[in-house]
Design an enzyme around this catalytic site. Structure first.
Site, PDB file in Angstrom:
ATOM      1  N   CYS A   2       0.840  -1.189   0.000  1.00 55.43           N
ATOM      2  CA  CYS A   2       0.000   0.000   0.000  1.00 55.43           C
ATOM      3  C   CYS A   2       0.879   1.245   0.000  1.00 55.43           C
ATOM      4  CB  CYS A   2      -0.884   0.002   1.225  1.00 55.43           C
ATOM      5  SG  CYS A   2      -1.845  -1.501   1.353  1.00 55.43           S
ATOM      6  N   ARG A  29       3.586   1.775  -6.522  1.00 57.95           N
ATOM      7  CA  ARG A  29       3.538   0.718  -5.503  1.00 57.95           C
ATOM      8  C   ARG A  29       2.357  -0.227  -5.740  1.00 57.95           C
ATOM      9  NH1 ARG A  29       6.571   1.599  -0.876  1.00 57.95           N
ATOM     10  NH2 ARG A  29       5.125   0.473   0.441  1.00 57.95           N
ATOM     11  N   TRP A  77      -3.477  -1.985  -1.709  1.00 59.64           N
ATOM     12  CA  TRP A  77      -3.181  -3.195  -2.491  1.00 59.64           C
ATOM     13  C   TRP A  77      -3.737  -4.302  -1.612  1.00 59.64           C
ATOM     14  CZ3 TRP A  77      -0.492  -4.609  -7.000  1.00 59.64           C
ATOM     15  CH2 TRP A  77       0.058  -5.887  -7.049  1.00 59.64           C
ATOM     16  N   ASN A 103      -0.200   0.002   6.231  1.00 62.67           N
ATOM     17  CA  ASN A 103       0.440  -0.894   5.267  1.00 62.67           C
ATOM     18  C   ASN A 103       1.016  -2.044   6.092  1.00 62.67           C
ATOM     19  OD1 ASN A 103       1.918  -2.020   3.167  1.00 62.67           O
ATOM     20  ND2 ASN A 103       3.584  -0.544   3.331  1.00 62.67           N
ATOM     21  N   GLY A 104       0.657  -3.280   5.769  1.00 61.42           N
ATOM     22  CA  GLY A 104       1.159  -4.425   6.543  1.00 61.42           C
ATOM     23  C   GLY A 104       0.016  -5.381   6.859  1.00 61.42           C
ATOM     24  N   GLU A 480      16.688 -20.931 -13.809  1.00 61.96           N
ATOM     25  CA  GLU A 480      16.304 -19.547 -13.538  1.00 61.96           C
ATOM     26  C   GLU A 480      17.545 -18.640 -13.562  1.00 61.96           C
ATOM     27  OE1 GLU A 480      13.853 -17.768 -13.619  1.00 61.96           O
ATOM     28  OE2 GLU A 480      14.309 -16.013 -12.392  1.00 61.96           O
ATOM     29  N   LYS A 484      17.979 -15.461 -16.251  1.00 62.26           N
ATOM     30  CA  LYS A 484      18.276 -14.059 -15.886  1.00 62.26           C
ATOM     31  C   LYS A 484      19.471 -13.560 -16.686  1.00 62.26           C
ATOM     32  CE  LYS A 484      15.289 -13.332 -14.447  1.00 62.26           C
ATOM     33  NZ  LYS A 484      14.166 -14.050 -14.100  1.00 62.26           N
ATOM     34  N   GLU A 487      18.460 -12.983 -20.293  1.00 61.71           N
ATOM     35  CA  GLU A 487      17.486 -11.906 -20.496  1.00 61.71           C
ATOM     36  C   GLU A 487      18.079 -10.510 -20.410  1.00 61.71           C
ATOM     37  OE1 GLU A 487      14.699 -13.115 -17.347  1.00 61.71           O
ATOM     38  OE2 GLU A 487      13.141 -12.931 -18.862  1.00 61.71           O
ATOM     39  N   HIS A 503      26.795 -35.431 -21.653  1.00 60.94           N
ATOM     40  CA  HIS A 503      26.278 -36.080 -22.871  1.00 60.94           C
ATOM     41  C   HIS A 503      26.181 -35.069 -24.015  1.00 60.94           C
ATOM     42  CE1 HIS A 503      25.412 -39.773 -20.714  1.00 60.94           C
ATOM     43  NE2 HIS A 503      24.949 -39.023 -19.732  1.00 60.94           N
ATOM     44  N   LYS A 603       6.650  -7.383 -19.927  1.00 62.08           N
ATOM     45  CA  LYS A 603       6.361  -7.861 -18.580  1.00 62.08           C
ATOM     46  C   LYS A 603       5.256  -8.909 -18.573  1.00 62.08           C
ATOM     47  CE  LYS A 603       7.276  -7.754 -14.271  1.00 62.08           C
ATOM     48  NZ  LYS A 603       8.472  -8.508 -13.954  1.00 62.08           N
TER      49      LYS A 603
HETATM   50  C1  F6R Z   1      11.464 -13.868 -16.839  1.00 57.61           C
HETATM   51  C2  F6R Z   1      10.046 -13.571 -16.930  1.00 57.61           C
HETATM   52  C3  F6R Z   1       9.204 -14.431 -17.797  1.00 57.61           C
HETATM   53  C4  F6R Z   1       7.857 -14.696 -17.137  1.00 57.61           C
HETATM   54  C5  F6R Z   1       6.911 -15.424 -18.080  1.00 57.61           C
HETATM   55  C6  F6R Z   1       5.613 -15.769 -17.389  1.00 57.61           C
HETATM   56  O1  F6R Z   1      12.172 -12.976 -16.040  1.00 57.61           O
HETATM   57  O2  F6R Z   1       9.582 -12.644 -16.314  1.00 57.61           O
HETATM   58  O3  F6R Z   1       9.845 -15.611 -18.099  1.00 57.61           O
HETATM   59  O4  F6R Z   1       8.098 -15.456 -15.990  1.00 57.61           O
HETATM   60  O5  F6R Z   1       6.636 -14.597 -19.152  1.00 57.61           O
HETATM   61  O6  F6R Z   1       5.010 -14.639 -16.875  1.00 57.61           O
HETATM   62  P1  F6R Z   1       3.947 -14.719 -15.737  1.00 57.61           P
HETATM   63  O7  F6R Z   1       4.643 -15.117 -14.477  1.00 57.61           O
HETATM   64  O8  F6R Z   1       3.377 -13.328 -15.659  1.00 57.61           O
HETATM   65  O9  F6R Z   1       2.920 -15.732 -16.156  1.00 57.61           O
END
Ligand code: F6R
Length: 608
Positions: A2, A29, A77, A103-104, A480, A484, A487, A503, A603
């Site tokens: 929040c 936020r 939120w 907030n909390g 993962e 990163k 990306e 292999h 995103k």
């Molecule tokens: C990587 C990343 C993407 C998402 C993927 C799924 O850093 O952000 O690989 O994880 O596009 O997105 P969501 O989690 O929104 O379904």
């Protein structure tokens, strides 16, 4: 997450506008509803609030025209109760003596609410927050001063909070106090402010004081003081001058949102751990009753979803099938009305995941949505919805939402284990201890290794490729870590199960080829030694994330990051990821890239 603002000043015709502007600056936020409480010129509390976007609600309710010298505002939120007008903050006490924004999470609010109801207090909302003004008013009615009431209150409640309170008894004062959630003070000439973050008041003052845990600030237009909540004694602290621009302030002084989000992980995971226990329990029952368990997710969310694959089968003897969203059709025919399907997604809007879930739902499967964004599409398909409550993530590459999703699934695994009568109690208590020690351990790892990660990243900037190796759940961690690095630093980073790397992939190894190993002290540890030796023998530069004090690996690896003990069996996919996030971040920035906006990515992927 929040947003909070409070202002008290010597004039009364600009207060509404200041609060409204501050709320719009806290928009990043995240929010679902918004509201203001002002002590108007007749000395009464006036509350204006509603569900919806800040600008829309603020214009509709004419926040700018509100008159008075002291006001508090809030962008919500939702955690307890859906986003609607009644649940929006500020909340007010029964006799309209006290209003608060919060907030909390107040963990023991149900008990407190029950006690207050038995004393004749009526509640309007579903929130945990409403107990705050009611309980404070109750203490005031008993003759306590406001400071005594706040101190008794903070002794009584369990949970986390940043609370800002106004009372008609003292119309020119604001009381602001915190435990685990942020509050900053802005010091002006004829006005003082408090807020969850500096951008809220930055256009009006750059004199800033950070309120610490267990402190209470009392603001008046021309004075302020800070008290220790436990002892009641005054704390002297002088404001600092902030030279940031508004955009830098949104990043809280970090150069990028991604770094801010990496650093936010201890706090947001702690928040998650104190929420939705009952939802986690319900989901565990659904898993135990199911014939088959599937998960559907993409990218980072898929790697987080692998937590289920690595925990549920050993706890229940049930098969778990983790599916990449875009590959859902391959398993579609196996799904029926005795299946449970987990939708794992930070945005809740990934189209491939939604398609898989719609198909599973049409076959009668029970859907469990584990998501970050409140009210997103996947929450609507869920029979049960578990929010990860990490707040909005602005950096395109997922960091705090990866650890948030993984934590939610580890919590479900713990609840499943707890419900099994045949699970050893030592196992359970170790698991429980790891869950609660996690936020602090992440903080420790970041503090200890940020500089080292940057050092190693300098060398990584020269590299075109890298391997990330792990076994079992650590293979997911490696995936993962590699994602990163790909990306945001545009390094061709490939993850392999360590045993599989011989292999074929090993053919690429030559002198100084980077290989990053994830090596918790689990059942796979011994076999990982073989993989490190294989790579080393061919000239690779080996970098390991290992358990603290693992001397055997310390003697072999070229570089290592040590992770506190206690997390090798539980939660390793979260904690062992932290140095890998830092490595990717610094490799990207040292190469001159903007990690918040990686090329070709968005995103939320809403196309097939
Ligand atoms: C990587 C990343 C993407 C998402 C993927 C799924 O850093 O952000 O690989 O994880 O596009 O997105 P969501 O989690 O929104 O379904």
């Amino acid at each position: 997450m929040c947003g909070i603002i409070g202002v008290t000043q010597t004039i009364d015709n600009s207060t509404g506008k200041i609060v409204f502007d501050a709320l719009t600056r806290l928009e990043y936020r995240g929010y679902d509803s918004v509201g203001v409480a002002i002590i108007n010129p007749t000395g009464e509390l006036q509350i204006e609030k509603d569900k919806g976007p800040i600008l829309e609600v603020g214009k509709k309710l004419e926040f700018e025209k509100l008159k008075g010298r002291t006001a508090i505002g809030h962008s919500r939120w939702a955690t307890h109760g859906p986003p609607n007008k009644i649940n929006a903050h500020p909340h007010i006490s029964q006799n309209r003596r006290v209003a608060v924004v919060h907030n909390g999470i107040i963990e023991n609010f149900l008990e407190l609410k029950k006690d207050l109801i038995s004393l004749g207090y009526a509640f309007k909302s579903d929130t945990d927050t409403e107990v705050i003004p009611q309980l404070i008013e109750y203490y005031l009615d008993q003759g306590k001063s406001i400071v005594e009431a706040i101190r008794t209150f903070t002794d009584t409640i369990k949970g986390t909070f940043a609370i800002v309170l106004v009372t008609v008894d003292e119309p020119e004062k604001i009381y602001a106090f915190r435990r685990d959630n942020p509050l900053v003070l802005g010091i002006g000439k004829n006005e003082n402010y408090c807020a969850s973050d500096i951008p809220a008041f930055l256009p009006y003052t750059n004199q800033v004081l950070i309120l610490k845990d267990n402190e209470l600030a009392i603001l008046e237009p021309k004075n302020y003081k800070i008290l220790n909540l436990t002892t009641g004694s005054e704390i002297k602290r002088t404001p600092k001058t902030i030279t940031w621009t508004a955009e830098a302030a949104q990043k809280a002084g970090y150069p990028h949102f991604m770094l801010k989000e990496i650093h936010q992980q201890p706090q947001v995971l702690k928040t998650q751990l104190s929420t939705q226990m009952e939802v986690v329990e319900e989901i565990a029952d659904v898993v135990l009753a199911a014939d088959k368990v599937f998960s559907v997710a993409a990218g980072t969310a898929y790697y987080a979803s692998l937590t289920l694959f690595h925990t549920i089968p050993s706890l229940t003897k049930k098969v778990v099938i983790p599916v990449i969203s875009a590959e859902w059709d391959t398993v579609s025919s196996l799904v029926d009305d005795k299946s449970v399907v987990f939708a794992v997604s930070q945005s809740g809007e990934t189209l491939d995941t939604i398609k898989g879930i719609k198909d599973a739902k049409s076959k009668g499967a029970k859907i469990i949505s584990v998501v970050n964004v409140i009210d997103s599409s996947l929450t609507r398909y869920g029979d049960h919805v578990l929010y990860i409550h990490t707040g909005p993530e602005i950096g395109v590459a997922a960091t705090k939402t990866y650890t948030g999703l993984a934590l939610a699934l580890w919590r479900i695994a713990y609840a499943v284990a707890e419900k099994r009568e045949d699970i050893d109690s030592t196992y359970l208590s170790k698991f429980d201890k790891s869950l609660h020690a996690l936020p602090e351990a992440i903080e420790h790892v970041i503090r200890k290794y940020e500089v080292k990660a940057k050092e190693i990243s300098k060398w990584m900037t020269q590299k075109q490729s890298a391997f990330y190796l792990g076994r079992g759940v650590s293979f997911a961690t490696a995936c993962e870590g590699a994602l990163k690095m790909k990306e945001i630093a545009y390094v061709h980073a490939e993850a392999y199960p360590a045993g599989e790397s011989k292999h074929g992939p090993i053919a690429l190894i030559e002198k100084d080829f980077p290989v990053i190993f994830t090596i918790p002290n689990d059942k796979n540890r011994k076999k990982m030694m073989g993989s490190v030796q294989e790579m080393k023998a061919r000239g690779a530069r080996t970098i390991g994330v290992i358990e603290e004090g693992d001397e055997e690996f310390q003697g072999v690896l070229d570089e290592y990051f040590e992770i506190p003990k206690g997390f090798s069996q539980f939660l390793s996919s979260i904690l062992y990821q932290i140095p890998q996030q830092l490595l990717a971040y610094y490799t990207s920035t040292l190469k001159g890239f903007d990690p918040d906006k990686p090329r070709n990515l968005s995103k939320s992927v809403t196309v097939e």
